[in-house]
Each structure stands twice: as C-alpha cells, then as structure tokens.
Design a protein around this motif. Structure first.
Motif, PDB file in Angstrom:
ATOM      1  N   VAL A 162      12.228   9.303  -6.650  1.00 44.37           N
ATOM      2  CA  VAL A 162      10.946   9.029  -7.445  1.00 44.37           C
ATOM      3  C   VAL A 162       9.754   9.190  -6.309  1.00 44.37           C
ATOM      4  N   THR A 163       9.817   8.995  -5.192  1.00 42.36           N
ATOM      5  CA  THR A 163       8.715   9.079  -4.492  1.00 42.36           C
ATOM      6  C   THR A 163       8.535  10.457  -3.844  1.00 42.36           C
ATOM      7  N   SER A 174       8.756  13.012  -5.938  1.00 38.35           N
ATOM      8  CA  SER A 174       8.111  13.711  -6.988  1.00 38.35           C
ATOM      9  C   SER A 174       6.603  13.791  -6.938  1.00 38.35           C
ATOM     10  N   ILE A 175       6.043  12.729  -6.048  1.00 41.02           N
ATOM     11  CA  ILE A 175       4.583  12.646  -5.924  1.00 41.02           C
ATOM     12  C   ILE A 175       3.997  13.303  -4.741  1.00 41.02           C
ATOM     13  N   GLN A 176       4.933  13.685  -4.010  1.00 42.43           N
ATOM     14  CA  GLN A 176       4.682  14.468  -2.691  1.00 42.43           C
ATOM     15  C   GLN A 176       3.958  15.628  -3.242  1.00 42.43           C
ATOM     16  N   GLY A 177       2.724  16.151  -2.580  1.00 43.33           N
ATOM     17  CA  GLY A 177       2.325  17.401  -2.956  1.00 43.33           C
ATOM     18  C   GLY A 177       1.181  17.378  -3.972  1.00 43.33           C
ATOM     19  N   VAL A 178       0.922  16.087  -4.648  1.00 46.24           N
ATOM     20  CA  VAL A 178      -0.311  16.083  -5.384  1.00 46.24           C
ATOM     21  C   VAL A 178      -1.358  15.754  -4.732  1.00 46.24           C
ATOM     22  N   PRO A 179      -2.360  16.421  -4.935  1.00 49.21           N
ATOM     23  CA  PRO A 179      -3.701  16.546  -4.098  1.00 49.21           C
ATOM     24  C   PRO A 179      -4.393  15.044  -4.608  1.00 49.21           C
TER      25      PRO A 179
END
Lengths: 109, 165
Positions: free
Chosen positions: A4-5, A7-12
C-alpha cells in the motif's frame, strides 16, 4: 502494508498541494453559489478536509508527527462547529420555516 | 502511483457533485463518499489512525448529524432555494480565480520532489499517542473543554423555549 505504501512512492508533493487547492476551491464555490445553509456547512466541511489532507501529506513528507496531531485537533473543532451550526440552523428553521440564508437579511437594521 | 490519481479524480468528482446536486439529501450522501475517498488518501499516506478517525468521526458522527437535521427540517427538491444563474456564474468564476491564484503560487514554488515516506510508522496509533500525550497534552485537554462547551451550547440552542409552550 508495504504494497500500500509503495503505491504512493513517486507522487510529487505538488500534486497533493494541487488536489487540496482544487477541493478547497470547490468548497469556496459551494459557499458562493448555494443558498441553503446546510449545503454551505457541507462546503465548509469540504474546505476543512482539504486542509486536513494537506497537513497529512506534509507530515508524511517531513517525517514529523505534529501535522497529524493537528489534523486530529481540526477534526475535534469541526465536530464542535457542526454541532453548534446545525443547532443554530434548527432554531432559524423553527422561526422562519426555511433554511434559505436570504431570510436572514432581516437581521440587518 | 496510479491509485493516487484515480482516488484524487474520485474526490474531485464527488465533491463537485456535492455542491451541484439539487437535492440536499443527495448532497449529504455524496459528501459521505467524498470523505471515504479522503480516508483512502490517508491510508495511502500510511496515516492509519487518521483514516480510522476520519471514518468514525466524519462519516459516522458528523454525517449522521447532517442527515438527522435534514430529516427533521423536511427539506426536499421543491423547497430548495436556488440563486439566479448570474450569481451562480459569478460564484464559479470567482472560485476558479482563487484556484488559479493557488495553482500559480504552487507553480512558482518549484518544489516537485516525489513524496517519500521517511518514517513509515509515523501515522500509527503508538507514535501518534506518544506525541499527543507528551507535546500536545495541554491542547488535548483544552479541546475537551471545547467539545463540552459545544455540547452545552447546542443543547441550549436547539431546545424549545419552555415559556412559549
């Protein structure tokens, strides 16, 4: 939890700010275009939630837990505000039989 | 990464439906869906305590309060007051101006580094409880007074005046 976490990596971080700005503007628009007092309250809730999301995003970004504690306080404040506001709306409705905010212009002198 | 954009799209879509739907009951229901998407955002940020609190407090308590007041006031589509279309357009335009200003300010910031969870366990109940009861103990106690005064005030306001009956 890792998946889950990840999937957030890389969102500016900018995109979180933009999302919160859009939701906040939608709340402001709701306050401006509606005349029903309850819907105006809902728009204020939308604005508070946009700020909460931004607090959480910055807190996760900086690695500082204080932001998430502040979101908790904002939620307590929102609960108190909604309780008082809806009580006032119920009282106005009892006196005027409407929740239209234009009825309130009789408050002026 | 794509999950974030999908949920963000859903948040914007449902919050637009909140302010543009004619029936107030539909507005409340769309607002519940919007808060659910915010809970998903919190889970994506690994703020699990906030996700649960958002779920319980907002979608449970506050939205039930809204629905109860709507039920008591007997509002529906026919009694819904609407502004004239000129005022509506003016409201939308001024909201878009605010959005444009905010977006311009963000563009000039030039911070575009990707969001990295430095400390993934920061939003768990254990860590947040330690911060809440050490650094923020006094504000926490003051917020209890705030909630208590709000409760007393709302009961006093919404209660019928006994002399009138």
């Amino acid at each position: 939890m890792e998946a889950v976490t990840q999937s957030i990596q890389g969102v500016p971080l900018n995109h979180y700010i933009l999302l919160s700005a859009i939701i906040f503007s939608i709340g402001v628009m709701g306050v401006l275009i509606r005349r029903n007092a309850i819907i105006i309250f809902m728009s204020i809730e939308l604005m508070l939630n946009a700020v909460n999301l931004l607090f959480t995003a910055f807190s996760a970004h900086r690695g500082d837990a204080a932001g998430q504690v502040f979101v908790f306080f904002v939620m307590a404040l929102a609960a108190a505000e909604v309780a008082i506001g809806l009580a006032i709306i119920v009282m106005i409705y009892r006196n005027t039989n409407s929740t239209d905010i234009n009825v309130l212009n009789r408050l002026k002198w | 990464m794509n999950l974030f954009y999908f949920v963000a799209f859903l948040s914007i879509f449902f919050s637009l439906l909140v302010i543009f739907s004619k029936n107030p009951v539909y507005s409340v229901l769309f607002l519940i869906v919007t808060f659910f998407t915010f809970s998903v955002h919190y889970i994506l940020l690994n703020a699990q305590f906030l996700a649960i609190v958002n779920f319980i407090v907002y979608m449970g308590a506050i939205m039930v309060l809204f629905l109860f007041v709507l039920m008591l006031l007997n509002l529906n589509k026919d009694t819904e007051p609407m502004k004239s279309s000129l005022l509506k357009i003016a409201g939308v335009v001024s909201g878009l101006c605010l959005l444009l200003t905010l977006v311009g300010a963000v563009k000039s910031l030039n911070v575009s580094e990707p969001l990295i969870l430095k400390d993934p366990g920061i939003g768990l109940v254990k860590n947040l409880g330690k911060v809440l009861f050490n650094e923020f103990l006094l504000p926490f106690e003051v917020s209890s007074i705030l909630l208590f005064s709000a409760m007393v005030g709302s009961v006093l306001l919404a209660k019928k005046d006994p002399k009138k009956i």
